[in-house]
Design a protein around this motif. Structure first.
Motif, PDB file in Angstrom:
ATOM      1  N   GLN A  98       0.859  -1.180   0.000  1.00  0.00           N
ATOM      2  CA  GLN A  98       0.000   0.000   0.000  1.00  0.00           C
ATOM      3  C   GLN A  98       0.894   1.229   0.000  1.00  0.00           C
ATOM      4  OE1 GLN A  98      -3.364  -0.525  -0.698  1.00  0.00           O
ATOM      5  NE2 GLN A  98      -3.898   0.679   1.053  1.00  0.00           N
ATOM      6  N   PRO A  99       0.503   2.288  -0.668  1.00  0.00           N
ATOM      7  CA  PRO A  99       1.248   3.530  -0.530  1.00  0.00           C
ATOM      8  C   PRO A  99       1.276   3.933   0.946  1.00  0.00           C
ATOM      9  CG  PRO A  99      -0.322   3.691  -2.317  1.00  0.00           C
ATOM     10  CD  PRO A  99      -0.611   2.408  -1.584  1.00  0.00           C
ATOM     11  N   THR A 100       2.303   4.662   1.338  1.00  0.00           N
ATOM     12  CA  THR A 100       2.442   5.003   2.743  1.00  0.00           C
ATOM     13  C   THR A 100       1.524   6.133   3.176  1.00  0.00           C
ATOM     14  OG1 THR A 100       4.270   6.463   2.193  1.00  0.00           O
ATOM     15  CG2 THR A 100       4.821   4.214   2.869  1.00  0.00           C
ATOM     16  N   LEU A 121      -9.501   2.117   2.667  1.00  0.00           N
ATOM     17  CA  LEU A 121      -9.518   1.483   1.343  1.00  0.00           C
ATOM     18  C   LEU A 121      -8.213   0.742   1.048  1.00  0.00           C
ATOM     19  CD1 LEU A 121     -10.954   4.427  -0.801  1.00  0.00           C
ATOM     20  CD2 LEU A 121     -12.214   2.474   0.143  1.00  0.00           C
ATOM     21  N   ASN A 122      -8.327  -0.345   0.330  1.00  0.00           N
ATOM     22  CA  ASN A 122      -7.158  -1.010  -0.242  1.00  0.00           C
ATOM     23  C   ASN A 122      -7.121  -0.589  -1.703  1.00  0.00           C
ATOM     24  OD1 ASN A 122      -5.205  -2.608  -1.377  1.00  0.00           O
ATOM     25  ND2 ASN A 122      -6.027  -4.539  -0.601  1.00  0.00           N
ATOM     26  N   ILE A 123      -6.299   0.394  -2.017  1.00  0.00           N
ATOM     27  CA  ILE A 123      -6.319   0.942  -3.369  1.00  0.00           C
ATOM     28  C   ILE A 123      -5.602   0.050  -4.379  1.00  0.00           C
ATOM     29  CG2 ILE A 123      -6.616   3.288  -2.553  1.00  0.00           C
ATOM     30  CD1 ILE A 123      -3.647   3.748  -3.307  1.00  0.00           C
ATOM     31  N   ASN A 124      -5.077  -1.087  -3.929  1.00  0.00           N
ATOM     32  CA  ASN A 124      -4.492  -2.048  -4.858  1.00  0.00           C
ATOM     33  C   ASN A 124      -5.546  -2.960  -5.465  1.00  0.00           C
ATOM     34  OD1 ASN A 124      -1.766  -1.217  -4.652  1.00  0.00           O
ATOM     35  ND2 ASN A 124      -1.692  -2.146  -2.629  1.00  0.00           N
ATOM     36  N   THR A 125      -6.792  -2.818  -5.003  1.00  0.00           N
ATOM     37  CA  THR A 125      -7.886  -3.574  -5.608  1.00  0.00           C
ATOM     38  C   THR A 125      -8.666  -2.637  -6.520  1.00  0.00           C
ATOM     39  OG1 THR A 125      -9.513  -3.051  -3.890  1.00  0.00           O
ATOM     40  CG2 THR A 125      -8.110  -5.010  -3.527  1.00  0.00           C
ATOM     41  N   SER A 126      -9.358  -3.201  -7.471  1.00  0.00           N
ATOM     42  CA  SER A 126     -10.160  -2.398  -8.399  1.00  0.00           C
ATOM     43  C   SER A 126     -11.219  -1.599  -7.645  1.00  0.00           C
ATOM     44  CB  SER A 126     -10.811  -3.311  -9.435  1.00  0.00           C
ATOM     45  OG  SER A 126     -11.626  -2.571 -10.293  1.00  0.00           O
ATOM     46  N   GLU A 127     -11.878  -2.243  -6.693  1.00  0.00           N
ATOM     47  CA  GLU A 127     -12.936  -1.577  -5.935  1.00  0.00           C
ATOM     48  C   GLU A 127     -12.375  -0.423  -5.108  1.00  0.00           C
ATOM     49  OE1 GLU A 127     -12.344  -4.935  -5.689  1.00  0.00           O
ATOM     50  OE2 GLU A 127     -13.934  -5.601  -7.028  1.00  0.00           O
ATOM     51  N   GLY A 128     -11.243  -0.660  -4.440  1.00  0.00           N
ATOM     52  CA  GLY A 128     -10.636   0.382  -3.626  1.00  0.00           C
ATOM     53  C   GLY A 128     -10.150   1.551  -4.467  1.00  0.00           C
TER      54      GLY A 128
END
Length: 121
Positions: free
Chosen positions: A27-29, A55-62
């Motif tokens: 994840q970005p810091t 949010l987990n922005i490494n997923t499409s939904e996030g």
């Protein structure tokens, strides 16, 4: 007498590389970005903080959720919405939103999020 194990140069190099490399899906810091905008040339800079700790922005939904939050914030800081009949004002409004979104994406520094934005832009 105690003897130290001897490691090859290749093994030491591999260990150093693994220690220095970030996890593949890290994840970005940062967990929030500030969306900044100057709606018109002589107007103060407006800003809104967008939190994405949840949010987990490494997923499409996030990624889509964060992009939606950033877009919403860009609309808020770039108000008032220009009348489409007034072309110069409408161009300023669109420019303002684009610059605000791109600035926020730069803070997140996520290639996946930038790619998503370029696809849905």
């Amino acid at each position: 007498m105690f003897k130290f194990p001897v490691l090859s140069t290749a093994a030491l190099g591999l260990a150093a590389a693994m220690a220095a490399a970030p996890p593949a899906a890290a994840q970005p810091t940062v967990s929030e970005v500030t969306v900044r905008a100057r709606p018109q040339p002589n107007v103060e800079i407006r800003r809104k903080v967008v939190n994405f700790r949840d949010l987990n922005i490494n997923t499409s939904e996030g990624g889509q959720a964060l992009l939606g939050r950033i877009r919403q914030a860009s609309e808020e800081v770039c108000t008032p919405v220009a009348d489409m009949k007034n072309i110069p004002d409408f161009r300023d409004y669109e420019r303002c939103k684009t610059e605000a979104i791109q600035g926020a994406l730069g803070q997140v520094n996520s290639p996946a999020l930038s790619t998503l934005y370029s696809r849905v832009r």
